[in-house]
Motif scaffolding. Sequence first.
Motif, PDB file in Angstrom:
ATOM      1  N   ARG A 153       0.829  -1.212   0.000  1.00  0.00           N
ATOM      2  CA  ARG A 153       0.000   0.000   0.000  1.00  0.00           C
ATOM      3  C   ARG A 153       0.861   1.259   0.000  1.00  0.00           C
ATOM      4  O   ARG A 153       0.611   2.204  -0.769  1.00  0.00           O
ATOM      5  N   LEU A 154       1.878   1.297   0.833  1.00  0.00           N
ATOM      6  CA  LEU A 154       2.715   2.489   0.944  1.00  0.00           C
ATOM      7  C   LEU A 154       3.575   2.701  -0.303  1.00  0.00           C
ATOM      8  O   LEU A 154       3.736   3.827  -0.784  1.00  0.00           O
ATOM      9  N   LEU A 155       4.126   1.626  -0.830  1.00  0.00           N
ATOM     10  CA  LEU A 155       5.016   1.730  -1.983  1.00  0.00           C
ATOM     11  C   LEU A 155       4.287   2.189  -3.236  1.00  0.00           C
ATOM     12  O   LEU A 155       4.882   2.809  -4.126  1.00  0.00           O
ATOM     13  N   ARG A 156       3.016   1.884  -3.319  1.00  0.00           N
ATOM     14  CA  ARG A 156       2.252   2.170  -4.543  1.00  0.00           C
ATOM     15  C   ARG A 156       2.240   3.661  -4.879  1.00  0.00           C
ATOM     16  O   ARG A 156       2.241   4.045  -6.053  1.00  0.00           O
ATOM     17  N   ALA A 157       2.248   4.483  -3.869  1.00  0.00           N
ATOM     18  CA  ALA A 157       2.195   5.928  -4.100  1.00  0.00           C
ATOM     19  C   ALA A 157       3.545   6.504  -4.512  1.00  0.00           C
ATOM     20  O   ALA A 157       3.633   7.697  -4.819  1.00  0.00           O
ATOM     21  N   HIS A 158       4.569   5.669  -4.550  1.00  0.00           N
ATOM     22  CA  HIS A 158       5.923   6.159  -4.792  1.00  0.00           C
ATOM     23  C   HIS A 158       6.562   5.520  -6.015  1.00  0.00           C
ATOM     24  O   HIS A 158       7.791   5.373  -6.082  1.00  0.00           O
ATOM     25  N   THR A 159       5.770   5.134  -6.994  1.00  0.00           N
ATOM     26  CA  THR A 159       6.284   4.626  -8.258  1.00  0.00           C
ATOM     27  C   THR A 159       5.321   5.001  -9.378  1.00  0.00           C
ATOM     28  O   THR A 159       4.105   5.081  -9.155  1.00  0.00           O
ATOM     29  N   SER A 160       5.872   5.206 -10.565  1.00  0.00           N
ATOM     30  CA  SER A 160       5.028   5.467 -11.734  1.00  0.00           C
ATOM     31  C   SER A 160       4.611   4.177 -12.414  1.00  0.00           C
ATOM     32  O   SER A 160       3.859   4.203 -13.392  1.00  0.00           O
ATOM     33  N   ALA A 161       5.088   3.038 -11.902  1.00  0.00           N
ATOM     34  CA  ALA A 161       4.819   1.749 -12.550  1.00  0.00           C
ATOM     35  C   ALA A 161       4.296   0.712 -11.560  1.00  0.00           C
ATOM     36  O   ALA A 161       4.842  -0.389 -11.453  1.00  0.00           O
ATOM     37  N   PRO A 162       3.211   1.010 -10.829  1.00  0.00           N
ATOM     38  CA  PRO A 162       2.731   0.051  -9.831  1.00  0.00           C
ATOM     39  C   PRO A 162       2.181  -1.233 -10.427  1.00  0.00           C
ATOM     40  O   PRO A 162       2.091  -2.251  -9.740  1.00  0.00           O
ATOM     41  N   THR A 163       1.809  -1.197 -11.706  1.00  0.00           N
ATOM     42  CA  THR A 163       1.285  -2.406 -12.345  1.00  0.00           C
ATOM     43  C   THR A 163       2.373  -3.208 -13.051  1.00  0.00           C
ATOM     44  O   THR A 163       2.087  -4.263 -13.609  1.00  0.00           O
ATOM     45  N   GLU A 164       3.601  -2.703 -13.041  1.00  0.00           N
ATOM     46  CA  GLU A 164       4.721  -3.378 -13.697  1.00  0.00           C
ATOM     47  C   GLU A 164       5.868  -3.526 -12.703  1.00  0.00           C
ATOM     48  O   GLU A 164       6.805  -2.736 -12.693  1.00  0.00           O
ATOM     49  N   CYS A 165       5.763  -4.533 -11.855  1.00  0.00           N
ATOM     50  CA  CYS A 165       6.767  -4.765 -10.821  1.00  0.00           C
ATOM     51  C   CYS A 165       7.367  -6.155 -10.982  1.00  0.00           C
ATOM     52  O   CYS A 165       6.760  -7.055 -11.576  1.00  0.00           O
ATOM     53  N   PHE A 166       8.563  -6.320 -10.427  1.00  0.00           N
ATOM     54  CA  PHE A 166       9.280  -7.589 -10.515  1.00  0.00           C
ATOM     55  C   PHE A 166       9.576  -8.097  -9.111  1.00  0.00           C
ATOM     56  O   PHE A 166       9.872  -7.320  -8.200  1.00  0.00           O
TER      57      PHE A 166
END
Length: 218
Positions: A97-110
């Motif tokens: 939840r917290l990390l989602r607000a700090h990336t432009s690519a929340p749907t493209e993670c590894f």
Amino acid sequence: MALHPIGLVPLVIAELPSLQGGSMTVGGYLPRGHVSYARVMNPMHDDDNQPLAWWTFAAEQSEVDATTKWTDLNDGEREVNPTIGTIEPTVAATLARLLRAHTSAPTECFFLVWEGYTGMRDDLRDTASITILPDREVLILAGDLADGAEPFDGMANGRSAQWWMPADGVWAVGNDLYGASVYISGTEELITDILAADDIEAYRATASMQIVSEEWAS
């Protein structure tokens, strides 16, 4: 569960081994050139399955921080230990939840998972892999950021991926197969949010700090 295998090692992951240092410092383990770092502890659970923070086991004269060893806190009087080699489910959900607000690519993670764990779906094993510090062969899976909190073995409260990184590389999450905590690097804004969260136990770390020795072995 939406985690899925990939055929090629993505650039943000491919460059990771060459950037990692020769010693297990936080900045060498998570070598993204990030400015701020945190260590987040996996909690224990009591007989009623309620989470117990590490600081509850600290002696009165002790203060838990990012350098604390579990063996320094546990006096052996209680048969409890934090989960190792994964991110505890409630912690993982909060981090997602917290990390989602700090990336432009929340749907493209590894997501990186040690290849030696049993119980993974067979289709997830047919994926790209890479070797990271300290000499860990890990499988590379992909998905939405929220998938990082899901057990890759399909079991309730099972293991989640040990490493998380978005395609834009703005933060990194790393936990070793011996780790009872997880290290995070990113912007100061992200780390501030993590340290302020009231449902996880987190402490500020630095790039030069050694990864706690009991949490990895070569």
